[in-house]
Design a protein around this motif. Structure first.
Motif, PDB file in Angstrom:
ATOM      1  N   PHE A  81     -42.693  14.011  23.189  1.00 32.64           N
ATOM      2  CA  PHE A  81     -43.652  14.261  24.268  1.00 32.64           C
ATOM      3  C   PHE A  81     -44.287  12.946  24.712  1.00 32.64           C
ATOM      4  O   PHE A  81     -44.386  11.985  23.942  1.00 32.64           O
ATOM      5  CB  PHE A  81     -44.761  15.200  23.791  1.00 32.64           C
ATOM      6  N   GLU A  82     -44.754  12.932  25.955  1.00 32.16           N
ATOM      7  CA  GLU A  82     -45.516  11.803  26.446  1.00 32.16           C
ATOM      8  C   GLU A  82     -46.884  11.793  25.749  1.00 32.16           C
ATOM      9  O   GLU A  82     -47.370  12.833  25.312  1.00 32.16           O
ATOM     10  CB  GLU A  82     -45.688  11.887  27.965  1.00 32.16           C
ATOM     11  N   PRO A  83     -47.537  10.619  25.681  1.00 30.19           N
ATOM     12  CA  PRO A  83     -48.805  10.525  24.946  1.00 30.19           C
ATOM     13  C   PRO A  83     -49.884  11.483  25.429  1.00 30.19           C
ATOM     14  O   PRO A  83     -50.717  11.920  24.631  1.00 30.19           O
ATOM     15  CB  PRO A  83     -49.236   9.068  25.171  1.00 30.19           C
ATOM     16  N   GLU A  84     -49.876  11.823  26.716  1.00 29.68           N
ATOM     17  CA  GLU A  84     -50.940  12.699  27.237  1.00 29.68           C
ATOM     18  C   GLU A  84     -50.854  14.129  26.714  1.00 29.68           C
ATOM     19  O   GLU A  84     -51.768  14.915  26.910  1.00 29.68           O
ATOM     20  CB  GLU A  84     -50.939  12.691  28.764  1.00 29.68           C
ATOM     21  N   TRP A  85     -49.780  14.457  26.014  1.00 29.17           N
ATOM     22  CA  TRP A  85     -49.617  15.783  25.410  1.00 29.17           C
ATOM     23  C   TRP A  85     -50.074  15.794  23.941  1.00 29.17           C
ATOM     24  O   TRP A  85     -49.993  16.841  23.291  1.00 29.17           O
ATOM     25  CB  TRP A  85     -48.159  16.214  25.473  1.00 29.17           C
ATOM     26  N   VAL A  86     -50.527  14.679  23.417  1.00 34.97           N
ATOM     27  CA  VAL A  86     -50.761  14.549  21.976  1.00 34.97           C
ATOM     28  C   VAL A  86     -52.146  13.946  21.713  1.00 34.97           C
ATOM     29  O   VAL A  86     -52.606  13.078  22.455  1.00 34.97           O
ATOM     30  CB  VAL A  86     -49.690  13.632  21.329  1.00 34.97           C
ATOM     31  N   ILE A  87     -52.788  14.402  20.639  1.00 35.06           N
ATOM     32  CA  ILE A  87     -54.031  13.775  20.178  1.00 35.06           C
ATOM     33  C   ILE A  87     -54.117  13.892  18.667  1.00 35.06           C
ATOM     34  O   ILE A  87     -53.645  14.870  18.077  1.00 35.06           O
ATOM     35  CB  ILE A  87     -55.273  14.430  20.839  1.00 35.06           C
ATOM     36  N   GLY A  88     -54.691  12.876  18.030  1.00 34.12           N
ATOM     37  CA  GLY A  88     -54.813  12.854  16.576  1.00 34.12           C
ATOM     38  C   GLY A  88     -56.163  13.360  16.107  1.00 34.12           C
ATOM     39  O   GLY A  88     -57.160  13.340  16.844  1.00 34.12           O
ATOM     40  N   GLY A  89     -56.186  13.812  14.866  1.00 34.47           N
ATOM     41  CA  GLY A  89     -57.430  14.283  14.257  1.00 34.47           C
ATOM     42  C   GLY A  89     -57.527  13.813  12.819  1.00 34.47           C
ATOM     43  O   GLY A  89     -56.531  13.385  12.223  1.00 34.47           O
ATOM     44  N   ALA A  90     -58.719  13.903  12.269  1.00 35.03           N
ATOM     45  CA  ALA A  90     -58.925  13.563  10.858  1.00 35.03           C
ATOM     46  C   ALA A  90     -58.406  14.730  10.024  1.00 35.03           C
ATOM     47  O   ALA A  90     -59.159  15.562   9.523  1.00 35.03           O
ATOM     48  CB  ALA A  90     -60.395  13.297  10.583  1.00 35.03           C
ATOM     49  N   GLY A  91     -57.094  14.789   9.914  1.00 36.35           N
ATOM     50  CA  GLY A  91     -56.430  15.964   9.376  1.00 36.35           C
ATOM     51  C   GLY A  91     -56.380  17.034  10.460  1.00 36.35           C
ATOM     52  O   GLY A  91     -57.168  17.003  11.417  1.00 36.35           O
ATOM     53  N   SER A  92     -55.450  17.976  10.344  1.00 40.85           N
ATOM     54  CA  SER A  92     -55.440  19.070  11.316  1.00 40.85           C
ATOM     55  C   SER A  92     -56.694  19.924  11.174  1.00 40.85           C
ATOM     56  O   SER A  92     -57.075  20.653  12.093  1.00 40.85           O
ATOM     57  CB  SER A  92     -54.173  19.919  11.161  1.00 40.85           C
TER      58      SER A  92
END
Length: 369
Positions: A88-99
């Motif tokens: 996926f392109e970056p705009e479809w993804v975000i990180g978290g401090a664990g799910s």
């Protein structure tokens, strides 16, 4: 002077009475309590990667030069690398401090006070825990005996839910949601979260469906297959409109510098990680075969990095205790659909052998008692 009771009385009532989430204990604390050496502990209770992170991670962390600088709040390098990994392109993804953090954010976004999530136990107990913290409810639709979702009851209950959460592979059963189950839940129009924490061990994923379904939200983690449980890195794949909203409401620096460095190094060493993932899958299957051959043990086929066992002749609580006395850590369950069950993580071969030997002895003693 304000007393402690006065202070506590000002806490929101639903939080003052909230039960604590019960995590696993650190192995060194268990060893200390049992009078054992930490090295002797066989830790098979938290579905962690027994091989640890990629050597590239350790090297990158040892050479890190930016630990004194705040991380990028927009996670540009991280999102690009994770997006490349899932296609996926970056705009479809975000990180978290664990799910876990992302689940918490989704609760805040979609579940107002007093409303409900739709949950399918037996499953990850963190979902109803977070719903309670958010002063929301959990509508629990028990899975069928084969651990598939009871779709007629689920679809009826979905009318009263603000957010639907499924897990594939499911923890603690190791079973995978079918495409038909996911599509039926998506057809309700409600936001549907599919938690794919164990997907690398299953060899299948619904993440490609995100492009077609704006209400599908897929969660992943690097805690399991990539061996980064201690650094807390999860990520969400969802419609860019939702990702943009999460990017605005999350903690600005939620992914710390060390976690970002470790994630980028992990994704730069996929062959090594895939080799270890294959080893864990092989060990899971070897353990399942050995356990299946034991009288009084029924094993649920698993697509995760653990196996769930029903014990026919001995109490799971007693087995858990007796294994613990030997420094072997597993999880046990005694819920409506998981009466007298234990869950065992796939470890290294020598850990499997120790577990199987100890369990066989416990069952033999019980049979001759």
């Amino acid at each position: 002077m304000t007393s402690a009771d006065d202070l506590l009385s000002r806490i929101q009532p639903h939080l003052r009475a909230a039960p604590a989430y019960v995590p696993v204990e650190p192995p060194d604390e268990v060893a200390k309590r049992l009078g054992l050496s930490p090295e002797s502990i066989v830790k098979l209770d938290a579905n962690e990667n027994p091989y640890g992170p990629s050597p590239k991670v350790l090297e990158a962390l040892a050479n890190a030069e930016t630990l004194h600088i705040y991380p990028d709040p927009e996670q540009r390098k991280l999102r690009e690398a994770l997006g490349r990994y899932v296609g996926f392109e970056p705009e479809w993804v975000i990180g978290g401090a664990g799910s876990d953090e992302l689940i918490d954010l989704l609760m805040r976004l979609f579940v107002p006070t007093g409303e409900a999530i739709l949950n399918f136990p037996p499953t990850f107990s963190f979902y109803p825990f977070l719903a309670g913290i958010a002063n929301a409810r959990s509508i629990d639709i028990l899975r069928k005996p084969d651990y598939t979702i009871d779709l007629p009851r689920a679809l009826e209950a979905a009318r009263d839910a603000s957010l639907i959460i499924g897990t594939s592979p499911n923890n603690p059963t190791g079973t995978v949601m079918s495409r038909g189950e996911i599509e039926a839940l998506l057809a309700t129009g409600k936001p549907v979260v599919v938690d794919e924490a164990y997907t690398e061990f299953a060899g299948e994923s619904c993440v490609a469906m995100v492009r077609k379904h704006a209400n599908l939200i897929v969660l992943r983690t690097l805690s399991k297959w990539a061996g980064l449980a201690g650094l807390r890195v999860g990520y969400m794949v969802a419609n860019p409109a939702l990702i943009d909203t999460v990017l605005r409401i999350k903690q600005p620096y939620n992914i710390n510098v060390a976690a970002e460095i470790a994630t980028l190094a992990s994704l730069d060493d996929l062959p090594w990680l895939e080799e270890r993932t294959d080893a864990i899958i092989g060990e899971r299957d070897r353990m399942a075969t050995m356990l299946t051959g034991m009288p009084g043990v029924s094993v649920t086929p698993s697509s995760a990095n653990f196996v769930l066992c029903h014990l026919d002749t001995v109490a799971a609580r007693d087995v858990h205790r007796r294994l613990l006395e030997q420094g072997i850590l597993v999880r046990y369950f005694d819920t409506p659909l998981l009466q007298n069950h234990i869950r065992i993580s796939a470890g290294r071969p020598e850990q499997t052998d120790a577990l199987v030997s100890a369990l066989r002895e416990i069952l033999t003693v019980k049979a001759t008692a």
